[in-house]
Design a protein around this motif. Structure first.
Motif, PDB file in Angstrom:
ATOM      1  N   ALA B 324       0.850  -1.206   0.000  1.00 55.28           N
ATOM      2  CA  ALA B 324       0.000   0.000   0.000  1.00 55.28           C
ATOM      3  C   ALA B 324       0.878   1.246   0.000  1.00 55.28           C
ATOM      4  CB  ALA B 324      -0.933  -0.016   1.214  1.00 55.28           C
ATOM      5  N   ALA B 325       1.939   1.229   0.795  1.00 54.88           N
ATOM      6  CA  ALA B 325       2.876   2.365   0.782  1.00 54.88           C
ATOM      7  C   ALA B 325       3.551   2.471  -0.580  1.00 54.88           C
ATOM      8  CB  ALA B 325       3.916   2.201   1.894  1.00 54.88           C
ATOM      9  N   GLY B 326       3.864   1.316  -1.153  1.00 51.92           N
ATOM     10  CA  GLY B 326       4.509   1.309  -2.461  1.00 51.92           C
ATOM     11  C   GLY B 326       3.630   1.935  -3.529  1.00 51.92           C
ATOM     12  N   VAL B 327       2.373   1.609  -3.514  1.00 54.59           N
ATOM     13  CA  VAL B 327       1.467   2.164  -4.522  1.00 54.59           C
ATOM     14  C   VAL B 327       1.371   3.681  -4.367  1.00 54.59           C
ATOM     15  CG1 VAL B 327      -0.930   2.212  -5.315  1.00 54.59           C
ATOM     16  CG2 VAL B 327       0.199   0.022  -4.869  1.00 54.59           C
ATOM     17  N   LYS B 328       1.359   4.145  -3.099  1.00 49.75           N
ATOM     18  CA  LYS B 328       1.360   5.611  -2.885  1.00 49.75           C
ATOM     19  C   LYS B 328       2.637   6.234  -3.453  1.00 49.75           C
ATOM     20  CE  LYS B 328      -1.476   6.124   1.233  1.00 49.75           C
ATOM     21  NZ  LYS B 328      -1.362   6.148   2.702  1.00 49.75           N
TER      22      LYS B 328
END
Lengths: 349, 349, 349, 349
Positions: B324-328
């Motif tokens: 999820a952090a990666g997608v952000k």
């Protein structure tokens, strides 16, 4: 599970028999000892029926929750689409069924946490997630090297993850969630600590990638103790499947995925790997394949009459004849002709 | 064999449960799908009893010929001492039982030929000999390369077979009959023709070898069509287990056993090997191990309550949080902190 | 030789400027410090003249014995056809001139022995033979490993010598005298003892070899102390140039020529090689090439005005600008833009 | 420069004879053809005198600018401390002397730019900077592969630069300016475009590094066209000297520095490198060393009487004797004893 069942085989329900699930069905049926596929479920019931028909003692259950609850199911393998995982995992917890869940656990952070909490409340670990790299021989060797302290404290990890191509629907976020997720687990597995920040760098894209796909991507992770991890994910290389991981520690480094096994560089300035210590490690796979293929040949032979899949009696005789000549030459040091009958002189040999 | 049996598992009698036989028992029980050890026989009956007691549905039969004849035995695995093979193989032929016979077929050329003839008279191939290298991935690749014509006509084969050490009773002739015999079969397998002469050269012996042991030995084979094979057999190297085979053909050469997979040298003057084409080949072993170990953990978990042997729900959650952090970050290009609850905040997670 | 000459350069006469001799002329002129080609001789005097004209201070001498005797010649490099060697070597001995003689020493055993005796009578070693493998880094490493005792006593040596093709006049005996001769010297160099017997095996020939050429050949050597050496010589592979040597000793083995440097297999069961200890070994060749090419560029630049063959001032500036940004980022941890002028803004940069 | 000089040797002034400068003096004197060290200058004049005394025709000049201006100096090699470079480079430009300048060009961006401008105004390129990796065979191969388009458009570059240890005065900024600067030039050399931003990441430091040294460091570069480069610089590994560069392009990837030459991964999914095409490439270094060491031995031999550094006449004779036996065996196929006189029977052989 009943005593009788335990004395024979684990009865598994496989939910979802798309590419991955069907592959697991084949695996359990043809390569896994002590288990069989007892139930198949898929939203496409004709696909489920067709597959179940090929497996002795396997039946179709139309509803996934019914399949989980089925009293003749000991454990569940979940290969359904991600969005259905949450409900199905909770059902497994409710019925106390061990479940092997293909990644992702669920499709978002909140529902993943809910599943973690539900299992924690039960007080029993039932859920395994399909991060299969932890079972790969090279990753196991790399982990063992770290645990044994042979690289000292790990400081930096470099990963590369390359696919020749991806399906048309693959988008930039899927590179993170479907591909990079393996490097996430590898990082956590090898370093045994959590990742605390992530940065994704998008270099100018591969001209051969589909329009709009940010590929390759470079991911940077920091961990709790300040270790650095970088990962190149590149899914349209056009070349082949390459997965490489290098751990750089205070006493040396080690890399896997170079097509040459684990290569370790440590003081006094040497590179290299371990030679297989004995025939058990060198030919373990060969023994397994030999016996599995012989079992399959014998079972098939009940109908075809061909009970072998490998070297036969003639090959044993030929070896004996050559070795007999060898023993003679061992004594004399001279060239010794091999004394063998003509194979064609024995009808049926 | 009965229809019921075929729909479940092949019932195997294992004769001889010394190191090799016991290893096969473990293999069939824990790694081979579709088969189980139904009967164990050993001249040391207490050893047989002790092993049988660990296997559900397995019993001991005191006489090897009775074990072969047993109506509840579908197939036989022969791991008894060589001198008993002839009689036991003939019994298998008599009772029409498929048999997997560890090398040697028999201990001399005459009795080997007698077995070949007996099977030929039956008109059905029942006997497989345990030359397991034919099932080794690297040998299979080398054979495939030859068959595909990619090396042209093979001209010369170089083999090396090195053991770190051998048991005290190992003598010079056993180097031929127990070690070199594998190179004999490899030669016949790869070249698909018979060996017509043998010469054994004894260089001055390894000072570290037991007194009187001619080690190393160099064997030279000629084949029907005049191909040359040389094999170094060296069984007291003190190093590790090394098996290497190089085939030199009219269009190029290929070598296995270099610790780097198959390496091929062909025009236009390149060396190298194949990168794994997809995750199926790269991680097939990992998937197999993952599922086998999960099955074993679940079966054991019925008693211990620990149903997983690998990453659990928390690992799935952690991966979701990082991704999820990666997608952000994929959107912003900036470093994004990972948002996760403390594991310790969830009792039992 | 005169003091003046010694303070400048060794004056060499090169006899025979066919492929090999002309290559040595280029080598001495362009790559060897402290020497120059002072005299050239060839039976084809126009070829000698043409080559001498390209070299400052070099002249042609029409008779090889005159060239050897010339008072302005300090040393001789013999690259003439083998049949002329005996007479020319004896002339070198007579005139006390050091001579570097391309192989063979002479074309038969008797004349070779005569040359040995003539030099021995002189009591001064003047003759060096062109077995250049002794100067190859990998062979030097292999020899050093043996001398250091790291492989224990050598027991067996395996050699392979493969050429893609040979000239049309190459016959079966030349495979022995021109190709195998290198393995003869390698054996004597590595084992430091004489070869006492030879056996040549002729497998069925490569279909692609010229009619009548026995290729490949397998040579077996025994040495004084009973060591075994085998060598495959195969000169029509169609692939590339491959030279491989493996020494198997009582403590381990080492192989060179695998395209991966020296690979050593020793206890405790490891394979691998040495990582370059410092930049001196890693980039020594680069430093040499850098300076040689700069010298050549400066010399040529006197006419062309281009005095550099490598990175220039702009490259130094660009590196400074990037490093300045790096040092800023080292402090902040943030991405720092590089501040550089446009190259095009400086005419001539 | 005078005609006479050009016909013999380039006269070089070496400024600064610390470790690097003294190494270049040795290189020019002992390994570079067509040049000699004519002048040495160092702020430590006794060091300069001591070194000059070992080189025929070399003298000391006390002031660096005088050395540059000296009419008997054709070219300058600058190995003085960085802070003196600006003044000395400008003097070289003023006197029109070609100069090989060890890195850095100057110690800051502004003075580097000033030097670039001064040379541009002259309209003649006189300055070469010592980025020696551009002359390393592996980097040349990698560059050639890119230029030939065999990897397609480069997208990502991964570098690693590891030293076993650094001197006590090495600080975090020197890791950027002294170590990373090589990766800066490699990036610009391979990609042929400028670097536009830099980010340095400092993972938690190696416990074995000196207190306060940020080591390892991870550098991220972006280039004009958006290519991504990452470089790990780690200067206290305790292992050895490792320099590795991988270029990932749209058609495949290639890596150097793996101790196995250049390894290239391209479609159809293969890895590997090139086999040396002929003996010229395989043994070129050996020929150079052979002749250089022979020249050195002959020069030294004028005093010691030992004119050879390699195989002598006896080795030529022994080879002839073995080959004669080989030719006989070629005919008979039998083992043939080698017929040689005893070396000890010839006094002085």
């Amino acid at each position: 599970m009943s005593n009788e069942l335990r004395s024979t085989e684990l009865r598994i329900a496989v939910l979802g028999v798309g590419m991955m699930g069907a592959d697991h069905v084949r695996r359990i049926t043809g390569a896994i000892a002590g288990a069989r596929v007892a139930v198949i479920n898929d939203y496409d019931s004709s696909k489920a029926e067709a597959l179940a028909a090929t497996i002795p003692g396997c039946r179709v259950v139309g509803d996934p929750i019914d399949a989980i609850a089925d009293p003749d199911v000991d454990a569940v393998l979940l290969a359904t689409p991600g969005p259905t995982h949450e409900k199905q995992l909770l059902a497994c917890i409710e019925h106390g069924k061990p479940v092997m869940c293909e990644k992702p656990l669920t499709t978002d952070v909140e529902t993943s946490l809910a599943v973690v909490k539900a299992e924690a409340e039960l007080g029993k670990k039932l859920i395994q997630v399909g991060f299969m790299r932890r079972f790969d021989t090279e990753y196991e060797q790399l982990k063992a090297l770290i645990v044994a302290g042979e690289l000292g404290r790990p400081l930096v990890v470099h990963c590369a993850h390359r696919n020749p191509a991806v399906p048309p629907h693959f988008d930039s976020a899927m590179i993170v969630k479907d591909s990079l997720v393996h490097e996430v687990d590898v990082t956590r597995f090898l370093l045994d600590e959590e990742i605390t920040s992530v940065q994704i760098i998008k270099p100018s894209a591969n001209p051969a990638a589909p329009q709009g796909l940010a590929d390759p991507q470079i991911a940077l992770f920091s961990t709790e103790s300040g270790k650095h991890v970088d990962a190149e994910v590149f899914v349209t290389t056009g070349v082949a499947y390459e997965v490489r991981t290098e751990v750089v520690g205070e006493l040396g480094s080690a890399m896997i995925g170079l097509d040459v096994g684990l290569v370790r560089k440590t003081a006094p300035g040497t590179w290299g790997g371990q030679i297989t210590p004995s025939f058990v490690e060198r030919f373990g796979q060969a023994y397994d394949s030999e016996i599995q293929r012989w079992v399959d040949a014998v079972v098939a032979g009940a109908e075809t009459g061909n009970y072998i899949d490998g070297p036969g009696a003639w090959d044993g005789y030929a070896a004996a004849a050559v070795c007999a000549a060898g023993v003679k030459s061992l004594e004399s040091g001279e060239r010794v002709a091999v004394d063998m009958v003509q194979r064609s002189s024995i009808a049926g040999a």
